[in-house]
Scaffold this motif. Structure first.
Motif, PDB file in Angstrom:
ATOM      1  N   ASP A  42       0.821  -1.210   0.000  1.00 36.30           N
ATOM      2  CA  ASP A  42       0.000   0.000   0.000  1.00 36.30           C
ATOM      3  C   ASP A  42       0.855   1.260   0.000  1.00 36.30           C
ATOM      4  O   ASP A  42       0.397   2.320  -0.435  1.00 36.30           O
ATOM      5  CB  ASP A  42      -0.915   0.022   1.227  1.00 36.30           C
ATOM      6  N   TYR A  43       2.083   1.150   0.490  1.00 33.01           N
ATOM      7  CA  TYR A  43       2.963   2.307   0.610  1.00 33.01           C
ATOM      8  C   TYR A  43       3.833   2.513  -0.626  1.00 33.01           C
ATOM      9  O   TYR A  43       4.720   3.367  -0.629  1.00 33.01           O
ATOM     10  CB  TYR A  43       3.826   2.184   1.860  1.00 33.01           C
ATOM     11  N   VAL A  44       3.601   1.719  -1.665  1.00 25.30           N
ATOM     12  CA  VAL A  44       4.283   1.933  -2.945  1.00 25.30           C
ATOM     13  C   VAL A  44       3.245   2.018  -4.060  1.00 25.30           C
ATOM     14  O   VAL A  44       3.467   1.554  -5.174  1.00 25.30           O
ATOM     15  CB  VAL A  44       5.328   0.823  -3.238  1.00 25.30           C
ATOM     16  N   GLY A  45       2.112   2.627  -3.751  1.00 26.06           N
ATOM     17  CA  GLY A  45       1.089   2.831  -4.759  1.00 26.06           C
ATOM     18  C   GLY A  45       0.272   1.604  -5.085  1.00 26.06           C
ATOM     19  O   GLY A  45      -0.431   1.567  -6.098  1.00 26.06           O
ATOM     20  N   GLY A  46       0.357   0.574  -4.259  1.00 19.59           N
ATOM     21  CA  GLY A  46      -0.423  -0.637  -4.467  1.00 19.59           C
ATOM     22  C   GLY A  46       0.366  -1.802  -5.026  1.00 19.59           C
ATOM     23  O   GLY A  46      -0.145  -2.927  -5.105  1.00 19.59           O
ATOM     24  N   GLY A  84      10.750  -0.877   0.850  1.00 21.26           N
ATOM     25  CA  GLY A  84       9.608  -1.369   1.608  1.00 21.26           C
ATOM     26  C   GLY A  84       9.665  -1.091   3.089  1.00 21.26           C
ATOM     27  O   GLY A  84       8.956  -1.743   3.878  1.00 21.26           O
ATOM     28  N   TYR A  85      10.480  -0.151   3.502  1.00 22.57           N
ATOM     29  CA  TYR A  85      10.573   0.256   4.910  1.00 22.57           C
ATOM     30  C   TYR A  85       9.439   1.238   5.185  1.00 22.57           C
ATOM     31  O   TYR A  85       9.282   2.238   4.470  1.00 22.57           O
ATOM     32  CB  TYR A  85      11.926   0.917   5.140  1.00 22.57           C
ATOM     33  N   VAL A  86       8.618   0.967   6.203  1.00 26.13           N
ATOM     34  CA  VAL A  86       7.458   1.812   6.496  1.00 26.13           C
ATOM     35  C   VAL A  86       7.603   2.372   7.906  1.00 26.13           C
ATOM     36  O   VAL A  86       7.412   1.662   8.902  1.00 26.13           O
ATOM     37  CB  VAL A  86       6.140   1.030   6.361  1.00 26.13           C
ATOM     38  N   LEU A  87       7.947   3.632   7.988  1.00 26.42           N
ATOM     39  CA  LEU A  87       8.260   4.259   9.274  1.00 26.42           C
ATOM     40  C   LEU A  87       7.106   4.164  10.257  1.00 26.42           C
ATOM     41  O   LEU A  87       7.298   3.801  11.420  1.00 26.42           O
ATOM     42  CB  LEU A  87       8.647   5.725   9.048  1.00 26.42           C
ATOM     43  N   GLU A  88       5.888   4.478   9.814  1.00 29.97           N
ATOM     44  CA  GLU A  88       4.770   4.529  10.752  1.00 29.97           C
ATOM     45  C   GLU A  88       4.333   3.135  11.223  1.00 29.97           C
ATOM     46  O   GLU A  88       3.559   3.024  12.166  1.00 29.97           O
ATOM     47  CB  GLU A  88       3.581   5.281  10.158  1.00 29.97           C
ATOM     48  N   GLY A 105       4.260   5.693  -2.971  1.00 30.57           N
ATOM     49  CA  GLY A 105       3.989   6.366  -1.719  1.00 30.57           C
ATOM     50  C   GLY A 105       2.652   5.906  -1.169  1.00 30.57           C
ATOM     51  O   GLY A 105       2.021   4.984  -1.715  1.00 30.57           O
ATOM     52  N   PRO A 106       2.203   6.516  -0.086  1.00 28.84           N
ATOM     53  CA  PRO A 106       2.780   7.682   0.580  1.00 28.84           C
ATOM     54  C   PRO A 106       4.063   7.343   1.347  1.00 28.84           C
ATOM     55  O   PRO A 106       4.118   6.350   2.074  1.00 28.84           O
ATOM     56  CB  PRO A 106       1.664   8.113   1.541  1.00 28.84           C
ATOM     57  N   TYR A 107       5.068   8.185   1.154  1.00 30.23           N
ATOM     58  CA  TYR A 107       6.370   7.998   1.791  1.00 30.23           C
ATOM     59  C   TYR A 107       6.537   9.034   2.905  1.00 30.23           C
ATOM     60  O   TYR A 107       6.584  10.239   2.648  1.00 30.23           O
ATOM     61  CB  TYR A 107       7.491   8.191   0.774  1.00 30.23           C
ATOM     62  N   GLN A 108       6.673   8.576   4.109  1.00 31.83           N
ATOM     63  CA  GLN A 108       6.781   9.472   5.258  1.00 31.83           C
ATOM     64  C   GLN A 108       8.233   9.876   5.499  1.00 31.83           C
ATOM     65  O   GLN A 108       9.100   9.032   5.682  1.00 31.83           O
ATOM     66  CB  GLN A 108       6.228   8.787   6.509  1.00 31.83           C
TER      67      GLN A 108
END
Length: 532
Positions: A134-138, A193-197, A302-305
């Protein structure tokens, strides 16, 4: 090395692009005092395989840095920052880069961003159910690292077994400079693929895509820092000797090249950062939008935080082939000759690039220039370019028409991305452009008219280098890039391009044709499936 506010300080920005390594020596205001460029070799040993040599890259970096510091004392260089393409480098336990090539095992140690060998692995990765997608546009692209890593694991097991650290090229550069394995939040978020949140690395995702041997995370990196933070201890003794600088000189956590260019464009933007759409053009085009709020935009990475600025979300669209597509269309035309430049083509089109008659000569010729897949908003690596309106004409006049239609196709592709972003609540006041296409006034006039947005081109130098120099300044002063944007985001010199009112209807018609051509290719693909 400590930062002394009372002395003159210079900051070096290093930009490793697809075809060259560049450096700029900048002062605290971002003004360039010296620049240098060194070409790089791109190897294409097999279809969709694009490779480079880490040794050549580092040698080029050292050369351009030494060039720009001639005439200043090394004591006045207070920091250095690096950006690069989001290519992939694997090193062994001694720090030696490992081969990523089936055909050049000794030399080619950098798997380039534009390499599409992992299209099958991309399909496999995207079958996973993880929310990381989801964090790379699907869905992941073959330009991003998980599919590439899966390909290497399968096809180069010796390299895979020897790999001690896996780096994005910008982080490999700071590793070379410091000996530290610090990773940039920019690179790991946008390409790995690292997702901060969600806490960073997702070991369940790694297991699901058959990269379970990375779940210890040591190879991926456990020290993640924001761009512009200072890497402990600065330049190593060896790197200082190779670069011609002092040991301990501040080294900033790196950025991907387009993101560094975005940072520089935002530094001088006349509107708030979240109202400026940044286009960084070169071999490809990156279309960068920032927002204080998170949204899910299908087909846009994204969304990229925090990838560009702390607490700000980045949405990254793009065109995998932009400058390279234009080059290919022009150079493969029978009427092309070595002395033809884009400036000459523009001149041959007419005396005024705002003359409506110049633009409407393509009324019956339409080009989709996605010659290396569609990055956004279709997110289809297999998508290809299209031309409607071919005939038997091979004259110089026909070359002008094909050139113009391709420029128009590039601008129409940007509009397709903007419309997708608008559907999800993003709004823009300006487009700010840097890179190769920023030097082409025809493209800029077309872009402004196609998108109905003013297009601004800043007057100062290489934006990627200036962005990396800004990171160096942040590292030396222990401050956030946000602080620098707030203190300097006005008063820059721009060349401005506005829409041509008489052509708005024409380009709306062209855009409708463009969308139909996209839909038609998707239908053709469906028709030709083997089970139909």
């Amino acid at each position: 090395m400590t930062h002394n506010e009372n002395k003159i300080c210079y900051y070096i920005g290093v930009d490793v692009g697809t075809q060259s390594a560049r450096a700029s020596l900048c002062d605290a205001s971002g003004r360039e005092h010296a620049t240098s460029t060194c070409p790089l070799t791109v190897y294409n040993p097999l279809p969709d395989h694009y490779e480079q040599s880490c040794a050549e890259i580092w040698e080029a970096v050292c050369g351009v840095v030494k060039d720009v510091i001639q005439g200043v004392s090394v004591e006045s260089v207070c920091g250095i920052g690096f950006d690069a393409t989001c290519s992939l480098v694997l090193v062994d336990s001694t720090g030696k880069p490992l081969s990523i090539s089936l055909s050049e095992p000794e030399n080619n140690t950098c798997l380039m961003w534009m390499d599409h060998r992992a299209e099958r692995e991309t399909e496999l990765v995207n079958q996973c159910q993880s929310c990381v997608k989801d964090y790379v546009g699907g869905g992941f692209s073959p330009e991003q690292q998980p599919p590439k890593l899966l390909w290497l694991k399968k096809h180069l097991p010796d390299t895979w077994s020897k790999a001690a650290h896996l780096f994005d090229l910008p982080d490999w550069l700071t590793f070379q400079a410091t000996g530290k394995t610090v990773r940039s939040l920019c690179s790991v978020t946008c390409k790995w693929g690292y997702v901060l949140e969600r806490g960073g690395w997702d070991t369940e995702f790694l297991k699901e895509v058959n990269l379970d041997d990375l779940t210890g995370l040591d190879k991926l990196g456990t020290s993640i820092s924001s761009p512009g933070e200072k890497i402990p201890d600065g330049l190593s003794d060896q790197a200082a000797t190779e670069l011609g600088l002092l040991p301990g000189t501040s080294v900033a956590v790196s950025m991907i090249d387009a993101h560094a260019g975005t940072l520089a464009l935002l530094r001088y933007a006349p509107s708030p950062v979240c109202e400026t759409l940044c286009i960084i053009s070169g071999t490809s085009t990156c279309i960068m939008a920032l927002s204080e709020t998170k949204a899910w935009v299908p087909g846009v990475w994204g969304p990229y935080q925090g990838a560009v600025l702390p607490n700000i979300w980045l949405y990254e669209g793009g065109q995998t082939a932009a400058g390279s597509a234009l080059d290919h269309i022009v150079r493969s035309h029978p009427a092309h000759s070595a002395e033809l430049t884009y400036s000459k083509l523009n001149s041959d089109l007419g005396d005024s690039l705002t003359d409506p008659a110049l633009h409407t000569r393509t009324r019956d010729v339409h080009v989709i220039p996605d010659l290396h897949g569609n990055r956004s908003p279709l997110a289809l690596p297999w998508f290809r370019g299209m031309v409607s309106g071919l005939d038997l004409n091979s004259s110089h006049d026909n070359l002008l028409t094909m050139y113009l239609a391709t420029v128009q196709g590039l601008a129409l592709g940007v509009r397709l991305v903007i419309e997708r972003l608008k559907l999800h609540g993003l709004r823009f006041t300006y487009i700010s452009v840097c890179g190769g296409l920023a030097d082409n006034p025809l493209y800029l006039h077309v872009l402004a008219t196609v998108t109905s947005l003013p297009v601004l081109v800043p007057s100062g130098g290489n934006m990627m280098c200036i962005g990396s120099a800004l990171l160096a300044q942040c590292a030396a002063e222990n401050c956030s890039p946000t602080v620098k944007l707030e203190s300097t985001n006005s008063g820059a010199d721009y060349v401005s391009y506005c829409l041509i009112p008489e052509l708005v209807k024409f380009y709306d018609q062209k855009f409708r044709v463009y969308r139909h051509m996209v839909d038609d290719q998707l239908k053709y693909r469906e028709m030709m499936k083997s089970d139909n």
